[in-house]
Scaffold this motif. Structure first.
Motif, PDB file in Angstrom:
ATOM      1  N   ALA A 165       0.834  -1.167   0.001  1.00 51.40           N
ATOM      2  CA  ALA A 165      -0.072  -0.028   0.000  1.00 51.40           C
ATOM      3  C   ALA A 165       1.089   1.260  -0.087  1.00 51.40           C
ATOM      4  CB  ALA A 165      -0.833  -0.036   1.053  1.00 51.40           C
ATOM      5  N   GLN A 166       2.033   1.286   0.852  1.00 49.12           N
ATOM      6  CA  GLN A 166       2.740   2.314   0.638  1.00 49.12           C
ATOM      7  C   GLN A 166       3.444   2.606  -0.787  1.00 49.12           C
ATOM      8  OE1 GLN A 166       3.100   4.653   3.432  1.00 49.12           O
ATOM      9  NE2 GLN A 166       1.570   3.540   3.987  1.00 49.12           N
ATOM     10  N   ALA A 167       3.946   1.470  -1.162  1.00 47.99           N
ATOM     11  CA  ALA A 167       4.461   1.560  -2.492  1.00 47.99           C
ATOM     12  C   ALA A 167       3.641   2.167  -3.512  1.00 47.99           C
ATOM     13  CB  ALA A 167       4.991   0.141  -3.071  1.00 47.99           C
ATOM     14  N   MET A 168       2.350   1.808  -3.494  1.00 47.41           N
ATOM     15  CA  MET A 168       1.297   2.392  -4.278  1.00 47.41           C
ATOM     16  C   MET A 168       1.275   3.770  -4.091  1.00 47.41           C
ATOM     17  SD  MET A 168      -2.250   3.310  -4.297  1.00 47.41           S
ATOM     18  CE  MET A 168      -2.890   2.391  -2.897  1.00 47.41           C
ATOM     19  N   LEU A 169       0.951   4.415  -2.909  1.00 48.42           N
ATOM     20  CA  LEU A 169       0.848   5.661  -2.808  1.00 48.42           C
ATOM     21  C   LEU A 169       2.140   6.416  -3.266  1.00 48.42           C
ATOM     22  CD1 LEU A 169      -0.438   5.408   1.109  1.00 48.42           C
ATOM     23  CD2 LEU A 169      -1.601   6.064  -1.203  1.00 48.42           C
ATOM     24  N   ARG A 170       3.390   6.003  -2.940  1.00 51.11           N
ATOM     25  CA  ARG A 170       4.665   6.406  -3.276  1.00 51.11           C
ATOM     26  C   ARG A 170       4.519   6.442  -4.737  1.00 51.11           C
ATOM     27  NH1 ARG A 170       6.961   3.492   0.595  1.00 51.11           N
ATOM     28  NH2 ARG A 170       7.643   1.820  -0.785  1.00 51.11           N
ATOM     29  N   GLY A 171       4.114   5.614  -5.486  1.00 51.42           N
ATOM     30  CA  GLY A 171       3.974   5.436  -7.056  1.00 51.42           C
ATOM     31  C   GLY A 171       2.899   6.537  -7.408  1.00 51.42           C
ATOM     32  N   LEU A 172       1.753   6.644  -6.983  1.00 57.07           N
ATOM     33  CA  LEU A 172       0.849   7.390  -7.203  1.00 57.07           C
ATOM     34  C   LEU A 172       1.288   9.105  -7.254  1.00 57.07           C
ATOM     35  CD1 LEU A 172      -2.659   6.408  -5.613  1.00 57.07           C
ATOM     36  CD2 LEU A 172      -2.058   6.371  -8.115  1.00 57.07           C
ATOM     37  N   ALA A 173       2.261   9.158  -6.317  1.00 61.42           N
ATOM     38  CA  ALA A 173       2.576  10.562  -5.921  1.00 61.42           C
ATOM     39  C   ALA A 173       3.931  10.755  -7.001  1.00 61.42           C
ATOM     40  CB  ALA A 173       3.354  10.521  -4.785  1.00 61.42           C
ATOM     41  N   THR A 174       4.710   9.702  -7.575  1.00 59.02           N
ATOM     42  CA  THR A 174       5.941   9.939  -8.189  1.00 59.02           C
ATOM     43  C   THR A 174       5.895   9.409  -9.549  1.00 59.02           C
ATOM     44  OG1 THR A 174       6.879   8.258  -6.891  1.00 59.02           O
ATOM     45  CG2 THR A 174       7.169  10.209  -5.877  1.00 59.02           C
ATOM     46  N   GLN A 175       5.385   8.320  -9.782  1.00 58.39           N
ATOM     47  CA  GLN A 175       5.272   7.634 -10.873  1.00 58.39           C
ATOM     48  C   GLN A 175       4.315   7.192 -11.868  1.00 58.39           C
ATOM     49  OE1 GLN A 175       7.232   3.492 -10.388  1.00 58.39           O
ATOM     50  NE2 GLN A 175       8.735   4.587  -8.625  1.00 58.39           N
ATOM     51  N   SER A 176       2.878   7.770 -11.112  1.00 58.78           N
ATOM     52  CA  SER A 176       1.746   7.353 -12.053  1.00 58.78           C
ATOM     53  C   SER A 176       1.330   8.277 -12.992  1.00 58.78           C
ATOM     54  CB  SER A 176       0.534   7.518 -10.896  1.00 58.78           C
ATOM     55  OG  SER A 176      -0.673   7.587 -11.554  1.00 58.78           O
ATOM     56  N   PRO A 177       1.175   7.618 -14.221  1.00 57.63           N
ATOM     57  CA  PRO A 177       0.705   8.646 -15.353  1.00 57.63           C
ATOM     58  C   PRO A 177      -0.557   9.599 -15.117  1.00 57.63           C
ATOM     59  CG  PRO A 177       0.046   6.539 -16.022  1.00 57.63           C
ATOM     60  CD  PRO A 177       0.663   6.402 -14.571  1.00 57.63           C
ATOM     61  N   ILE A 178      -1.268   9.103 -14.101  1.00 56.58           N
ATOM     62  CA  ILE A 178      -2.514   9.996 -13.774  1.00 56.58           C
ATOM     63  C   ILE A 178      -2.170  11.237 -13.102  1.00 56.58           C
ATOM     64  CG2 ILE A 178      -4.799   9.644 -12.681  1.00 56.58           C
ATOM     65  CD1 ILE A 178      -4.919   6.695 -13.152  1.00 56.58           C
ATOM     66  N   SER A 179      -2.656  12.477 -13.336  1.00 57.26           N
ATOM     67  CA  SER A 179      -2.554  13.673 -12.616  1.00 57.26           C
ATOM     68  C   SER A 179      -3.360  13.548 -11.441  1.00 57.26           C
ATOM     69  CB  SER A 179      -2.700  14.722 -13.410  1.00 57.26           C
ATOM     70  OG  SER A 179      -1.818  14.814 -14.610  1.00 57.26           O
ATOM     71  N   LEU A 180      -2.891  13.778  -9.976  1.00 57.06           N
ATOM     72  CA  LEU A 180      -3.689  13.696  -9.145  1.00 57.06           C
ATOM     73  C   LEU A 180      -3.288  15.194  -8.375  1.00 57.06           C
ATOM     74  CD1 LEU A 180      -2.703  10.274  -7.223  1.00 57.06           C
ATOM     75  CD2 LEU A 180      -4.846  11.107  -8.331  1.00 57.06           C
ATOM     76  N   THR A 181      -4.298  15.705  -7.990  1.00 62.59           N
ATOM     77  CA  THR A 181      -4.357  17.382  -7.527  1.00 62.59           C
ATOM     78  C   THR A 181      -5.402  17.533  -6.469  1.00 62.59           C
ATOM     79  OG1 THR A 181      -4.003  17.872  -9.752  1.00 62.59           O
ATOM     80  CG2 THR A 181      -4.482  19.787  -7.930  1.00 62.59           C
ATOM     81  N   ILE A 182      -4.993  17.886  -5.309  1.00 62.46           N
ATOM     82  CA  ILE A 182      -5.946  18.311  -4.225  1.00 62.46           C
ATOM     83  C   ILE A 182      -5.861  19.759  -4.181  1.00 62.46           C
ATOM     84  CG2 ILE A 182      -6.120  17.932  -1.694  1.00 62.46           C
ATOM     85  CD1 ILE A 182      -4.472  15.374  -1.875  1.00 62.46           C
ATOM     86  N   TYR A 183      -7.277  20.023  -3.975  1.00 66.22           N
ATOM     87  CA  TYR A 183      -7.738  21.547  -3.816  1.00 66.22           C
ATOM     88  C   TYR A 183      -8.447  21.515  -2.257  1.00 66.22           C
ATOM     89  CZ  TYR A 183      -6.686  21.836  -8.713  1.00 66.22           C
ATOM     90  OH  TYR A 183      -6.411  21.957  -9.999  1.00 66.22           O
ATOM     91  N   ASP A 184      -8.381  22.599  -1.714  1.00 64.28           N
ATOM     92  CA  ASP A 184      -9.064  22.729  -0.362  1.00 64.28           C
ATOM     93  C   ASP A 184     -10.501  23.401  -0.478  1.00 64.28           C
ATOM     94  OD1 ASP A 184      -8.860  25.488  -1.091  1.00 64.28           O
ATOM     95  OD2 ASP A 184      -7.116  25.909   0.291  1.00 64.28           O
ATOM     96  N   THR A 185     -11.084  23.716   0.342  1.00 60.96           N
ATOM     97  CA  THR A 185     -12.390  23.969   0.275  1.00 60.96           C
ATOM     98  C   THR A 185     -12.435  25.171  -0.364  1.00 60.96           C
ATOM     99  OG1 THR A 185     -12.237  25.157   2.635  1.00 60.96           O
ATOM    100  CG2 THR A 185     -13.070  22.717   2.446  1.00 60.96           C
ATOM    101  N   ASP A 186     -11.608  26.132  -0.444  1.00 57.25           N
ATOM    102  CA  ASP A 186     -11.507  27.279  -1.163  1.00 57.25           C
ATOM    103  C   ASP A 186     -11.268  27.126  -2.952  1.00 57.25           C
ATOM    104  OD1 ASP A 186     -12.687  28.933   0.679  1.00 57.25           O
ATOM    105  OD2 ASP A 186     -10.421  29.264   1.600  1.00 57.25           O
ATOM    106  N   LEU A 187     -11.083  25.590  -2.983  1.00 55.73           N
ATOM    107  CA  LEU A 187     -10.452  25.375  -4.391  1.00 55.73           C
ATOM    108  C   LEU A 187      -9.028  25.981  -4.844  1.00 55.73           C
ATOM    109  CD1 LEU A 187     -13.839  25.448  -6.445  1.00 55.73           C
ATOM    110  CD2 LEU A 187     -12.638  23.561  -4.927  1.00 55.73           C
ATOM    111  N   ARG A 188      -8.270  25.979  -3.596  1.00 54.78           N
ATOM    112  CA  ARG A 188      -6.996  26.511  -4.088  1.00 54.78           C
ATOM    113  C   ARG A 188      -5.889  25.140  -4.127  1.00 54.78           C
ATOM    114  NH1 ARG A 188      -5.935  31.915  -3.634  1.00 54.78           N
ATOM    115  NH2 ARG A 188      -7.688  33.348  -2.620  1.00 54.78           N
ATOM    116  N   LEU A 189      -5.004  25.173  -4.919  1.00 59.42           N
ATOM    117  CA  LEU A 189      -4.268  23.997  -5.044  1.00 59.42           C
ATOM    118  C   LEU A 189      -3.414  23.691  -3.621  1.00 59.42           C
ATOM    119  CD1 LEU A 189      -2.862  21.864  -6.958  1.00 59.42           C
ATOM    120  CD2 LEU A 189      -1.385  23.280  -7.426  1.00 59.42           C
TER     121      LEU A 189
END
Length: 823
Positions: A127-151
């Protein structure tokens, strides 16, 4: 229940965390001095059972710990390993262990050992490897915005879309990252800001939202992403923001658009057999979905149905047919002068158009980076230009030039293949339209030659006519005719040949010629249709025999050249008696309007269509007062796409109710009201006739006995009548003609003899008797006592002939009137 407060929630601290793992404390000798409840639960030993024991006694096989301790005495830090431990009940517990040194030497606590089930540790590490892969190697762009829709966070794939490091764009509003983006999914909110606020408000995720925009790192090209959004909450259920995962599907989106474009092209291009319309449909499909602008040029003469020759391809200008740009303006609406149908375009020898035309292949020309190609002139914004020849049946018909501006992607290999497919479809449709144009032009020319152009003025009737070929089905076989007959009578005919095209026009020509020939023989309408039916049936049989001989299908419907099912209406009007005799072969009856305005459709015996045989034809006779209006027409005039024949006949009656108007005006009005858009699928023919009656002063009639003395009386009567008509110049000839014809009637016939003179546009002389023997013109021998009279008559008159009636026969002659001297 949220994922954060569920009992099976993910523990990001891991199973070897000291707060949840099995823990033992060892002294420097490796004896257990501390034992946690978790260790008791894992191995089954209470603390009083293991404290004071060597840790080796719990390890499967024993004696494995001391070397480990010795190895770590001089190696401070943390050591991890996989160890098989023995449960109190004897079964093996596979564990992952981690040992950390507390002190150097002494007899107190020196080591802390933590253990967890090996499988649980492996799952946590995955699970930790998957999380690291999503953050560093995944081709899918992951972005988190707060409740004010700021990156607030972005993974490596998302960071590649920014021109600056992620840390420098943290805090940027979502709408500022892609200001000109566009949501493509139908039914979704118009902007990404609205989408994310909806997710924050409802908690309902949004999956596979299509979004088009230009990332900061590539402002020159549009990209399309498949985006999904879901709300983020902490362990207490408080909303933290929204997470966006996006995958670039630009290539897939473009492939889908290309496929959809081909589908639209197949449905829209070539819906009509019109060259100009086909080219317009090509430009409408191409702009703006494929190109920013498109130009179509044809080789000169193609639009008119001609086939270009190789010489015409090497030299000579092209004809500009259409131009369309991405702003929706056609050439007619743009600021540049609109092209005329004959506008000629001369391309330079080194232009991509000339190269494509000469090679018969596509030519791609692109501007250097940041520049623009100079072609075509006047459009410097073009940076990618693709020229594709329009080819069909091995012949180049013209060119289509696709253009894209600096803000659009250049034409790649897939685009070039799509452009060729569009050009092929367009060229095939243009070729079909050209072939149809050639056949239609030939059929129209043939039909114009076969149909009467200028009807000669008739004393018996005033006539006007209209013929409209079908727009969609091609030229058909509708026809009409007005034929002068003996005795100042006139023959009127209208017919309809089944089918369209050259063969229908040729069949119509044969039938019309036959009708004229039979009409000159003075057959009654029913007799004429009977002989015409025999000819049509014989023609059909001959064609079927010819097909059988050639191995083709013998089905009569296999060739529309067969005169099978032809309809015809034939009428003979006599201006002396005011009677009209009619017969029809499967045709619609005429419409008659009397001088008092009464509209009728005479109930004529129908008769079968020509070529079917079987039932006989019957004639009917009508009394037509002077000034009566009669309309002969084909069904294409009264049958329309939006109404049946009954309604068409009602409309025709409404038009003819104004029978006092000039016939030409009535013809135009009938066409305008019954066929406002022209005939779509069938030809339409209309023949309007207004009757006249000869004045009694123009006709002289005498009854003569079958007595040789009547010959002299006949000459005297004729002489006096010609004197009354001031036609003394014709007395000698006419008296000689009458003398010969009356003598023949007395010699070869029985019963009374009738002599009639008619002064019309010519002088008509008729001698009727009860005989049915046809006189024949012959050359008498030198020793013959007779046989020269009819030969002399034939040389003294303009025309002569014989017609038969139920009571006998009539021999008639026609002489031209002497010219009237000017006062």
């Amino acid at each position: 229940m949220s994922v954060w407060n569920a009992t099976d929630s993910v523990d990001f601290r891991g199973p070897l965390d000291v707060t949840r793992a099995a823990t033992a404390v060892l002294d420097a000798r490796g004896w257990i001095v501390g034992w946690s409840p978790a260790a008791e639960e894992m191995l089954g030993y209470r603390s009083d059972e293991v404290i004071g024991r060597a840790v080796d006694t719990l390890i499967l096989g024993g004696g494995a710990w001391e070397p480990g301790l010795a190895e770590w005495r001089d190696s401070p830090g943390v050591r991890s390993n996989a160890v098989d431990l023995q449960h109190r009940d004897g079964h093996i517990v596979r564990t992952a262990t981690m040992m950390s040194r507390l002190l150097d030497g002494g007899t107190g606590p020196a080591w802390v050992v933590v253990a967890a089930h090996l499988e649980e540790v492996h799952e946590w590490e995955a699970a930790q490897a998957m999380l690291r892969g999503l953050a560093t190697q995944s081709p899918i762009s992951l972005t988190i915005y707060d409740t004010d829709l700021r990156l607030t966070w972005a993974n490596t794939a998302s960071g590649r879309e920014f021109t600056a490091p992620v840390g420098e764009v943290i805090g940027t509003l979502s709408q500022e990252l892609y200001p000109d983006g566009e949501v493509l999914s139908e039914g979704a909110p118009a902007t990404l800001e609205q989408v994310m606020r909806q997710v924050l408000a409802t908690g309902e995720p949004v999956v596979d939202l299509r979004f088009r925009g230009r990332p900061p790192a590539d402002q020159d090209h549009d990209h399309v992403w498949s985006c999904s959004y879901y709300r983020l909450q902490d362990a207490r259920g408080q909303t933290l923001g929204v997470c966006e995962d996006a995958f670039d599907v630009t290539d897939r989106y473009l492939a889908q658009r290309r496929l959809a474009l081909l589908v639209r092209a197949g449905a829209r291009i070539g819906r009509t057999l019109d060259v100009t319309r086909t080219i317009t449909e090509c430009t409408e499909v191409s702009v703006p979905d494929f190109a920013d602008a498109v130009v179509v040029d044809l080789v000169e003469g193609v639009a008119e149905g001609e086939e270009p020759t190789p010489r015409e391809l090497r030299a000579g200008p092209l004809v500009r047919m259409a131009r369309r740009s991405a702003d929706g303006l056609s050439a007619e609406d743009s600021a540049e002068p609109p092209p005329t149908p004959l506008e000629r375009i001369n391309y330079a020898a080194d232009s991509p158009q000339t190269r494509s035309l000469s090679s018969g292949r596509r030519v791609l020309e692109e501007a250097a980076s940041g520049g623009a190609t100079p072609r075509p002139a006047g459009e410097p914004w073009v940076h990618s230009l693709l020229v594709v020849p329009l080819r069909a049946r091995g012949t180049t018909l013209g060119l289509v030039t696709f253009m894209r501006g600096r803000t659009s992607a250049r034409f790649d290999s897939d685009d070039q293949a799509l452009a060729e497919e569009l050009a092929i479809r367009t060229a095939v449709c243009i070729d079909n339209a050209c072939r149809y144009t050639r056949e239609r032009t030939a059929a129209l020319a043939l039909q114009r030659d076969l149909l009467p152009r200028n009807l000669a003025p008739q004393t018996a009737v005033e006539v006007a006519h209209r013929y409209l070929p079908a727009h969609t089905a091609g030229v058909g076989g509708d026809w009409f005719d007005v034929m002068p007959l003996s005795g100042a009578r006139v023959g009127l005919a209208v017919g309809d040949v089944v089918g369209h095209g050259l063969r229908a026009a040729a069949t119509m020509g044969r039938l019309r010629t036959t009708v004229r020939a039979l009409a000159r023989l003075d057959y009654t309408p029913d007799e004429l249709l009977t002989r015409l039916d025999d000819l049509a049936e014989q023609t059909t049989e001959e064609q079927m025999a010819a097909r059988r001989g050639s191995g083709e299908s013998a089905d009569p419907g296999a060739d529309d050249d067969a005169a099978l099912g032809v309809t015809c209406l034939y009428a003979v009007y006599d201006p002396v008696s005011g009677r009209c005799t009619l017969a029809r072969a499967g045709h619609l009856p005429p419409a008659v309007v009397t001088p008092d305005g009464a509209f009728t459709l005479p109930d004529l015996p129908p008769g079968p269509p020509l070529g079917l045989g079987g039932l006989p034809f019957e004639s009917a006779e009508l009394e037509l007062p002077e000034g009566s209006l009669m309309a002969l027409f084909t069904d294409g005039l009264v049958r329309g796409r939006d109404h049946d024949i009954e309604l068409g006949l009602e409309r025709l009656g409404h038009v003819l109710s104004e029978h006092g108007k000039p016939l030409e005006e009535l013809c135009d009005q009938a066409i305008a009201e019954l066929l406002p858009e022209g005939p779509a699928s069938d030809d339409a023919a209309l023949l309007l006739v207004r009757t006249r009656v000869l004045d009694s002063q123009q006709v002289a009639l005498w009854e003569l006995p079958a007595d040789p003395a009547a010959v002299g009386r006949a000459r005297n009567l004729v002489g006096r009548q010609l004197n009354d008509w001031n036609l003394q110049e014709l007395s000698f000839t006419t008296e000689l003609v009458v003398s010969e014809l009356v003598t023949n009637a007395i010699r070869y016939a029985f019963g009374p003899i009738q002599l009639r003179l008619i002064r019309d546009r010519s002088l008509l002389c008729e001698v009727s008797d009860t005989g049915h023997t046809t006189p024949h013109l012959r050359h008498a021998a030198t020793d013959d006592e007779g046989g020269r009279g009819l030969f002399i008559v034939a040389h003294m008159v303009h025309r002569w002939g014989t017609r038969y009636t139920a009571a006998g026969k009539t021999i008639w002659t026609e002489q031209a009137l002497p010219p009237v001297e000017a006062p």
